[in-house]
Design a protein around this motif. Structure first.
Motif, mmCIF file in Angstrom:
data_model
loop_
_atom_site.group_PDB
_atom_site.id
_atom_site.type_symbol
_atom_site.label_atom_id
_atom_site.label_comp_id
_atom_site.label_asym_id
_atom_site.label_seq_id
_atom_site.Cartn_x
_atom_site.Cartn_y
_atom_site.Cartn_z
ATOM 1 N N GLY A 1 0.815 -1.207 0.000
ATOM 2 C CA GLY A 1 0.000 0.000 0.000
ATOM 3 C C GLY A 1 0.850 1.260 0.000
ATOM 4 N N LEU A 2 1.913 1.270 0.791
ATOM 5 C CA LEU A 2 2.809 2.424 0.820
ATOM 6 C C LEU A 2 3.469 2.642 -0.536
ATOM 7 C CD1 LEU A 2 4.512 1.828 4.294
ATOM 8 C CD2 LEU A 2 2.799 3.580 3.740
ATOM 9 N N ARG A 3 3.864 1.532 -1.158
ATOM 10 C CA ARG A 3 4.487 1.643 -2.489
ATOM 11 C C ARG A 3 3.495 2.178 -3.519
ATOM 12 N NH1 ARG A 3 5.252 -3.746 -5.617
ATOM 13 N NH2 ARG A 3 3.051 -3.238 -5.939
ATOM 14 N N GLU B 1 6.470 13.072 0.870
ATOM 15 C CA GLU B 1 6.021 12.366 2.074
ATOM 16 C C GLU B 1 5.671 10.920 1.768
ATOM 17 O OE1 GLU B 1 2.821 14.755 3.390
ATOM 18 O OE2 GLU B 1 4.081 16.427 4.054
ATOM 19 N N ALA B 2 5.005 10.686 0.629
ATOM 20 C CA ALA B 2 4.608 9.325 0.276
ATOM 21 C C ALA B 2 5.818 8.466 -0.050
ATOM 22 C CB ALA B 2 3.644 9.358 -0.913
ATOM 23 N N VAL B 3 6.777 9.015 -0.809
ATOM 24 C CA VAL B 3 7.976 8.258 -1.153
ATOM 25 C C VAL B 3 8.808 7.966 0.099
ATOM 26 C CG1 VAL B 3 10.173 8.333 -2.403
ATOM 27 C CG2 VAL B 3 8.071 9.118 -3.520
ATOM 28 N N LEU B 4 8.930 8.948 0.980
ATOM 29 C CA LEU B 4 9.705 8.747 2.202
ATOM 30 C C LEU B 4 9.070 7.682 3.087
ATOM 31 C CD1 LEU B 4 12.149 9.702 3.804
ATOM 32 C CD2 LEU B 4 10.693 11.426 4.885
ATOM 33 N N ALA B 5 7.746 7.688 3.200
ATOM 34 C CA ALA B 5 7.063 6.665 4.000
ATOM 35 C C ALA B 5 7.329 5.277 3.440
ATOM 36 C CB ALA B 5 5.563 6.959 4.034
ATOM 37 N N TYR B 6 7.346 5.166 2.105
ATOM 38 C CA TYR B 6 7.611 3.864 1.479
ATOM 39 C C TYR B 6 9.052 3.428 1.716
ATOM 40 C CZ TYR B 6 8.846 0.588 -2.231
ATOM 41 O OH TYR B 6 9.336 -0.487 -2.927
ATOM 42 N N HIS C 1 0.760 3.863 -3.111
ATOM 43 C CA HIS C 1 0.346 5.238 -2.853
ATOM 44 C C HIS C 1 1.400 6.226 -3.339
ATOM 45 C CE1 HIS C 1 -1.769 8.556 -1.024
ATOM 46 N NE2 HIS C 1 -0.707 8.881 -0.305
ATOM 47 N N ALA C 2 2.674 5.897 -3.122
ATOM 48 C CA ALA C 2 3.744 6.779 -3.596
ATOM 49 C C ALA C 2 3.738 6.855 -5.121
ATOM 50 C CB ALA C 2 5.096 6.275 -3.094
ATOM 51 N N ILE C 3 3.517 5.727 -5.782
ATOM 52 C CA ILE C 3 3.468 5.712 -7.249
ATOM 53 C C ILE C 3 2.295 6.540 -7.750
ATOM 54 C CG2 ILE C 3 3.035 4.236 -9.248
ATOM 55 C CD1 ILE C 3 4.639 2.044 -7.822
ATOM 56 N N LEU C 4 1.136 6.383 -7.131
ATOM 57 C CA LEU C 4 -0.051 7.130 -7.553
ATOM 58 C C LEU C 4 0.132 8.636 -7.336
ATOM 59 C CD1 LEU C 4 -2.752 4.674 -6.186
ATOM 60 C CD2 LEU C 4 -2.285 5.158 -8.599
ATOM 61 N N GLN C 5 0.836 9.008 -6.276
ATOM 62 C CA GLN C 5 1.127 10.429 -6.064
ATOM 63 C C GLN C 5 1.996 10.967 -7.200
ATOM 64 O OE1 GLN C 5 0.061 12.709 -4.125
ATOM 65 N NE2 GLN C 5 -0.693 11.806 -2.233
ATOM 66 N N LEU C 6 2.973 10.199 -7.628
ATOM 67 C CA LEU C 6 3.818 10.614 -8.745
ATOM 68 C C LEU C 6 3.008 10.730 -10.033
ATOM 69 C CD1 LEU C 6 6.941 8.436 -7.949
ATOM 70 C CD2 LEU C 6 6.998 10.910 -8.249
ATOM 71 N N LEU C 7 2.127 9.757 -10.264
ATOM 72 C CA LEU C 7 1.291 9.792 -11.458
ATOM 73 C C LEU C 7 0.378 11.018 -11.460
ATOM 74 C CD1 LEU C 7 0.215 6.028 -11.745
ATOM 75 C CD2 LEU C 7 1.642 7.287 -13.364
ATOM 76 N N ALA C 8 -0.265 11.256 -10.316
ATOM 77 C CA ALA C 8 -1.245 12.337 -10.240
ATOM 78 C C ALA C 8 -0.584 13.712 -10.267
ATOM 79 C CB ALA C 8 -2.082 12.184 -8.975
ATOM 80 N N THR C 9 0.599 13.836 -9.697
ATOM 81 C CA THR C 9 1.250 15.145 -9.572
ATOM 82 C C THR C 9 2.012 15.545 -10.825
ATOM 83 O OG1 THR C 9 1.472 14.789 -7.187
ATOM 84 C CG2 THR C 9 2.853 16.513 -8.182
ATOM 85 N N TYR C 10 2.742 14.601 -11.423
ATOM 86 C CA TYR C 10 3.613 14.932 -12.547
ATOM 87 C C TYR C 10 3.148 14.349 -13.879
ATOM 88 C CZ TYR C 10 6.747 16.016 -8.652
ATOM 89 O OH TYR C 10 7.291 16.512 -7.496
ATOM 90 N N GLY C 11 2.185 13.428 -13.864
ATOM 91 C CA GLY C 11 1.741 12.808 -15.110
ATOM 92 C C GLY C 11 2.830 12.002 -15.790
ATOM 93 N N LEU C 12 3.634 11.288 -15.005
ATOM 94 C CA LEU C 12 4.762 10.551 -15.566
ATOM 95 C C LEU C 12 4.304 9.307 -16.317
ATOM 96 C CD1 LEU C 12 7.262 10.697 -12.559
ATOM 97 C CD2 LEU C 12 7.045 12.276 -14.491
ATOM 98 N N ARG C 13 5.165 8.841 -17.205
ATOM 99 C CA ARG C 13 4.933 7.569 -17.876
ATOM 100 C C ARG C 13 5.282 6.433 -16.923
ATOM 101 N NH1 ARG C 13 7.840 10.696 -21.708
ATOM 102 N NH2 ARG C 13 6.597 11.286 -23.542
ATOM 103 N N SER C 14 4.743 5.255 -17.223
ATOM 104 C CA SER C 14 4.992 4.085 -16.383
ATOM 105 C C SER C 14 6.480 3.795 -16.254
ATOM 106 C CB SER C 14 4.258 2.865 -16.965
ATOM 107 O OG SER C 14 4.591 1.682 -16.276
ATOM 108 N N GLY C 15 7.202 3.788 -17.394
ATOM 109 C CA GLY C 15 8.632 3.476 -17.356
ATOM 110 C C GLY C 15 9.450 4.501 -16.604
#
Length: 410
Positions: A243-245, A299-304, A247-261
């Motif tokens: 879940g921590l992992r 915060e999400a990445v650090l928690a993970y 959530h951190a990925i989803l924060q990156l997706l939602a904030t920066y619109g990054l590609r999966s790779g």
């Protein structure tokens, strides 16, 4: 079996332990690998010569022996356990598994030679990303197999437009127009290479017929801001390592619109905690962007990193939750699972790109310049960003215009 015969099992146990498999899994893998070695020792077949077909035959034998010992068939997914142990053993013994295919005829030898050269050209001369190379190689191998199996190794020099049309006819059924166009583009690449290297008399690539797609045809799926918030809230409530992992990925997706790779390749050294910046390696352009590390993401990445990430020597941030602990692969399944947990059902595709689309639309509606959006998304040109403009057309529907009409006289 002699002591030397047991050596591969000992090496396998050491390897699995180093990769931090659980003791139960290590015991199961080694037990099944041991049975596999016993079977082939009885048939005087060295493990270095084992083929995929022989592994399949052994698994059928193992299922029959299971039924004989227990009086019933094994569970439906039972075969995956011995197969995993056997494949781990074969990777250790042969260095590569599945093993590289061996040429059994002249057509095979020609196909393997062309594909090896083609892959090197795509990587070293054209500098394409791995995902693009994989797609081009699949189509290239498929086409060469189709052509050479039909007409033999000498048929490349005498290929005609009719052969190309026939191949496209085999690839077109049950495909969308966009997919057929993708097939055509990948086939053109292989045909250009064949002519470039003198294996075809003429360049047949201009004769590959593909459907015409209109500019920005089809509006991709996106999430509304409320739906994005709901997904983040649901994933944030999961405090397990996975879940921590996620959530951190989803924060990156939602904030920066990054590609999966771009997320999967993100490394620990890419985050500068002191200056609160993050480096993104864009998978398509191979350029780097340095972006501010937003508080929810940090915060999400650090928690993970502190409570969810397995102990491993891998430098990528996001790691599989099960051994072997290596970098995470594609994100599509995780995204679909988290959307389902949040009770969200997108109308179209539900991969990680829907967050990318949503971020682009959010910025467009906030009047962010198109160039800035393109820079954030890692686009090489404005044309790459232009399709996202179509996603914001719904805003125009909210604008009512009074159209003057002709006055009706009595």
């Amino acid at each position: 079996m002699s002591n030397a015969d047991y050596e591969p099992i000992s090496k396998l146990r050491i390897l699995l332990t180093e990769q931090r498999y659980s003791p139960v899994v290590i015991g199961n893998y080694c037990a099944y690998a041991h049975g596999f070695l016993d079977y082939f020792a009885q048939h005087d077949l060295p493990i270095m010569d084992v083929t995929e077909e022989q592994v399949s035959k052994y698994l059928q034998y193992a299922i029959a022996m299971f039924r004989k010992r227990h009086g019933r068939a094994p569970a439906r997914d039972w075969h995956s356990i011995p197969r995993s142990g056997i494949h781990a053993l074969l990777r250790l013994a042969q260095g590569q598994w599945p093993s590289a295919p061996k040429a059994t005829c002249a057509a095979d030898a020609l196909r393997f030679a062309i594909c090896d050269e083609y892959e090197t050209w795509l990587r070293e001369e054209r500098g394409l990303a791995s995902a693009s190379i994989d797609a081009l190689m699949w189509e290239g191998r498929n086409f060469l197999t189709w052509q050479l199996d039909r007409l033999g190794p000498d048929s490349l020099m005498t290929m005609t437009v009719g052969d190309i049309d026939c191949y496209m006819d085999t690839r077109s059924p049950h495909q969308t127009r966009k997919s057929v166009k993708d097939v055509a583009e990948r086939l053109r690449s292989m045909l250009r290479y064949l002519h470039r290297t003198g294996r075809t008399a003429i360049d047949l690539s201009p004769h590959v017929v593909a459907p015409l797609l209109y500019a920005y045809e089809g509006v991709p799926s996106i999430l509304t801001p409320d739906q994005v918030a709901a997904v983040l809230q649901a994933s944030g409530a999961d405090k397990t390592p996975v879940g921590l992992r996620d959530h951190a990925i989803l924060q990156l997706l939602a904030t920066y619109g990054l590609r999966s790779g771009e997320i999967c390749n993100l490394r620990i050294g890419d985050i500068d905690w002191r200056t609160e910046a993050i480096r993104i390696r864009h998978t398509k352009t191979r350029a780097c962007s340095f972006l501010p590390l937003m508080a929810p993401v940090g915060e999400a990445v650090l928690a993970y990193l502190q409570a969810g990430r397995p102990v491993t020597g891998a430098r990528e941030i996001f790691i599989r939750t099960r051994a072997p602990y290596r970098k995470l692969g594609l994100l599509a399944n995780m995204v679909r699972r988290r959307l389902k947990d949040a009770g969200i059902k997108p109308t179209g595709k539900s991969g990680s790109h829907i967050f990318r689309h949503a971020r682009a639309v959010e910025m467009l509606r906030a009047a962010v310049p198109q160039k800035v959006i393109g820079d954030l998304l890692g686009h090489r040109s404005a044309e790459s960003t232009a399709p996202y403009l179509k996603l914001a057309t719904e805003d125009l529907r909210a604008i009512a215009l009074d159209v003057p009409g002709q006055e009706v006289r009595s």
